[in-house]
Design a protein around this motif. Structure first.
Motif, PDB file in Angstrom:
ATOM      1  N   ASN A  36       0.863  -1.184   0.000  1.00  0.00           N
ATOM      2  CA  ASN A  36       0.000   0.000   0.000  1.00  0.00           C
ATOM      3  C   ASN A  36       0.899   1.233   0.000  1.00  0.00           C
ATOM      4  O   ASN A  36       1.364   1.671   1.045  1.00  0.00           O
ATOM      5  N   CYS A  39       0.579   4.393   2.422  1.00  0.00           N
ATOM      6  CA  CYS A  39       0.924   4.334   3.837  1.00  0.00           C
ATOM      7  C   CYS A  39       2.268   3.640   4.046  1.00  0.00           C
ATOM      8  O   CYS A  39       2.913   3.832   5.068  1.00  0.00           O
ATOM      9  N   ASP A  41       2.505   0.265   3.895  1.00  0.00           N
ATOM     10  CA  ASP A  41       2.241  -1.077   4.435  1.00  0.00           C
ATOM     11  C   ASP A  41       2.678  -2.119   3.403  1.00  0.00           C
ATOM     12  O   ASP A  41       2.370  -1.990   2.214  1.00  0.00           O
ATOM     13  N   CYS A  64       1.310  -0.062   9.321  1.00  0.00           N
ATOM     14  CA  CYS A  64       0.692   0.677  10.421  1.00  0.00           C
ATOM     15  C   CYS A  64      -0.160  -0.269  11.271  1.00  0.00           C
ATOM     16  O   CYS A  64      -0.403  -1.412  10.895  1.00  0.00           O
ATOM     17  N   SER A  67      -3.250  -1.804   9.422  1.00  0.00           N
ATOM     18  CA  SER A  67      -2.965  -2.839   8.417  1.00  0.00           C
ATOM     19  C   SER A  67      -2.499  -4.129   9.082  1.00  0.00           C
ATOM     20  O   SER A  67      -2.870  -5.223   8.653  1.00  0.00           O
ATOM     21  N   ARG A 123      -7.495   5.163   5.098  1.00  0.00           N
ATOM     22  CA  ARG A 123      -7.298   4.003   5.985  1.00  0.00           C
ATOM     23  C   ARG A 123      -7.975   2.743   5.466  1.00  0.00           C
ATOM     24  O   ARG A 123      -7.658   1.643   5.914  1.00  0.00           O
ATOM     25  N   CYS A 126      -5.466   0.549   4.093  1.00  0.00           N
ATOM     26  CA  CYS A 126      -4.695  -0.143   5.133  1.00  0.00           C
ATOM     27  C   CYS A 126      -5.460  -1.375   5.617  1.00  0.00           C
ATOM     28  O   CYS A 126      -4.887  -2.447   5.793  1.00  0.00           O
TER      29      CYS A 126
HETATM   30 ZN    ZN Z   1      -1.451   1.731   6.757  1.00  0.00          ZN
END
Ligand code: ZN
Length: 148
Positions: A36, A39, A41, A64, A67, A123, A126
């Protein structure tokens, strides 16, 4: 970022600190990588498929809290399920986190803690990354999955 704290509910924090099935199962015969970029991830999902059933599942990577917790809870919810059952859970989870439908909230059980994510579009990626990666692993795709 203060409003995001509302998302970091206890269960999400707990799973992100102590993720379940954080390993590569010895019998892994399907795997996929997900990323991702919004972010950062990045996870690999490992599957040990027995015909059409998920006999074992694990994941590894970094990301994060949302995730990581989502990946942890995803592995718990699809272990022992058939491919079709796992895809149905993802469909219901996706409807919930995108805010399209809360119809299946009760069936989703613990996964319903992610319903607040629908208020934060960034989000959502995530929360769904591990699921998209699971789908790619089930399909036996070799290329990396990206949420973009
Ligand atoms: Zn994330």
């Amino acid at each position: 970022m203060a409003e995001l704290r509302d998302l970091y509910q206890e269960v999400i924090l707990e799973h992100s600190k102590a993720p379940r099935n954080y390993r590569e199962p010895a019998g892994t015969n399907h795997k996929a990588e997900g990323y991702n970029p919004l972010c950062g991830d990045r996870f690999t999902v490992y599957l040990e498929m027995d015909g059409d059933s998920i006999r074992d599942i694990g994941f590894q990577g970094a990301g994060c809290a949302i995730s990581k917790a989502s990946a942890s809870m995803m592995t718990q919810s699809v272990k022992g399920k058939t491919r079709a059952e796992a895809e149905k859970i993802f469909e219901q989870f996706h409807e919930l986190v995108t805010g399209h439908s809360h119809e299946h909230e009760a069936e989703l059980g613990k996964l319903a803690v992610f319903s607040g994510v629908s208020e934060f579009p960034v989000r959502v990626k995530c929360a769904t990354l591990a699921w998209h990666t699971l789908e790619a692993a089930l399909e036996g795709k070799q290329e990396k999955v990206s949420t973009e």
